[in-house]
Design an enzyme around this catalytic site. Structure first.
Site, PDB file in Angstrom:
ATOM      1  N   GLY A 281     -29.862  16.512 -12.387  1.00  0.00           N
ATOM      2  CA  GLY A 281     -30.644  15.769 -13.369  1.00  0.00           C
ATOM      3  C   GLY A 281     -30.071  14.438 -13.779  1.00  0.00           C
ATOM      4  N   SER A 282     -28.777  14.249 -13.617  1.00  0.00           N
ATOM      5  CA  SER A 282     -28.120  13.030 -14.074  1.00  0.00           C
ATOM      6  C   SER A 282     -28.606  11.802 -13.302  1.00  0.00           C
ATOM      7  CB  SER A 282     -26.608  13.171 -13.888  1.00  0.00           C
ATOM      8  OG  SER A 282     -25.970  11.916 -13.884  1.00  0.00           O
ATOM      9  N   PRO A 283     -29.088  10.758 -14.000  1.00  0.00           N
ATOM     10  CA  PRO A 283     -29.482   9.535 -13.297  1.00  0.00           C
ATOM     11  C   PRO A 283     -28.354   8.904 -12.491  1.00  0.00           C
ATOM     12  CG  PRO A 283     -30.371   9.537 -15.527  1.00  0.00           C
ATOM     13  CD  PRO A 283     -29.423  10.698 -15.438  1.00  0.00           C
ATOM     14  N   PRO A 284     -27.121   8.784 -13.023  1.00  0.00           N
ATOM     15  CA  PRO A 284     -26.054   8.215 -12.207  1.00  0.00           C
ATOM     16  C   PRO A 284     -25.748   9.039 -10.957  1.00  0.00           C
ATOM     17  CG  PRO A 284     -25.454   8.137 -14.518  1.00  0.00           C
ATOM     18  CD  PRO A 284     -26.668   8.998 -14.420  1.00  0.00           C
TER      19      PRO A 284
ATOM     20  N   ARG B 206     -27.926  10.850  -9.343  1.00  0.00           N
ATOM     21  CA  ARG B 206     -29.036  10.593  -8.426  1.00  0.00           C
ATOM     22  C   ARG B 206     -28.911   9.211  -7.790  1.00  0.00           C
ATOM     23  NH1 ARG B 206     -33.529  10.509 -11.592  1.00  0.00           N
ATOM     24  NH2 ARG B 206     -32.688  11.382 -13.504  1.00  0.00           N
TER      25      ARG B 206
END
Length: 221
Positions: free
Chosen positions: A10-13, A15
């Site tokens: 889930g983490s944007p960084p 991803r």
């Protein structure tokens, strides 16, 4: 030993780094870090990253954290000569850095505040100030995209990996991107042109969205 990425779903960084890894075609081992069980605060992990954040990259014993720094490192070490993801042109590199600093300074902290409030503080509401800041992010990106197809230039760079993952996660909390035509078109452009976008970004984003919606539907504790 090879490359190992410490991550959380889930983490944007995370991803953003996954998009970079897919773009480069790298073989990476993944090690899950459970933030809810505070595994990121254990001595072994803190030895790798005193900031106790993910992602963290281990390249045969060389440890580096922060997705922007990781992506720059991966392209520099494992990319092509003068790779278009992070070209050697100093002016273009300056623009790429400018956009990643925008992510670090405004876009990502805006997400982080809302995420912590909902997932860790277990609140059911989004603060009006956070909504305003999110709209500011959308408006600024709309402005940035007036002259280029992607966030730094007319082709994908490492800055796009960070910006598109943060934008799509902000939309989970403030679903108003459709009001910003250039931003909406940009996200669709990234979706259709980035390698393995579904697996690297969308699948994990969908998991994050489901977790947020579950928390928002619960009674506040």
């Amino acid at each position: 030993m090879g490359l190992t990425l410490y991550y959380v779903e889930g983490s944007p960084p995370v991803r953003a780094t996954q998009l970079c890894i897919r773009a480069l075609g790298l073989n990476v081992q993944y090690e899950f870090v459970n933030l809810f069980k505070k595994e990121n605060l254990q001595p072994a992990f803190l030895e790798k990253n005193p900031m106790h954040s993910v992602p963290v990259l281990d390249d045969n014993g060389f440890i580096i954290w922060d997705s922007h720094a990781i992506n720059e490192y991966l392209v520099t070490v494992y990319g092509k000569e003068n790779d278009s993801l992070f070209p050697k042109d100093p002016k273009l590199r300056a623009i790429i850095h400018q956009m990643t600093h925008f992510d670090t300074g405004l876009a990502f902290p805006t997400f982080a505040g809302m995420s912590f409030r909902v997932l860790f503080a277990k609140k059911k509401d989004i603060l009006e100030e956070s909504i305003r800041r999110t709209r500011d992010v959308y408006a600024l990106v709309e402005k940035f995209l007036e002259k280029t197809k992607y966030i730094a230039c007319d082709h994908i760079t490492i800055a796009d990996f960070s910006i598109v993952t943060t934008l799509t996660t902000l939309e989970v909390f403030v679903p108003e991107i459709s009001n910003y035509s250039r931003v909406a078109a940009y996200i669709e452009r990234c979706r259709t042109t980035m390698k393995d976008y579904q697996e690297a970004n969308q699948d994990s984003l969908d998991m994050f969205k489901a977790a947020v919606q579950e928390r928002l539907n619960r009674s506040s504790l």
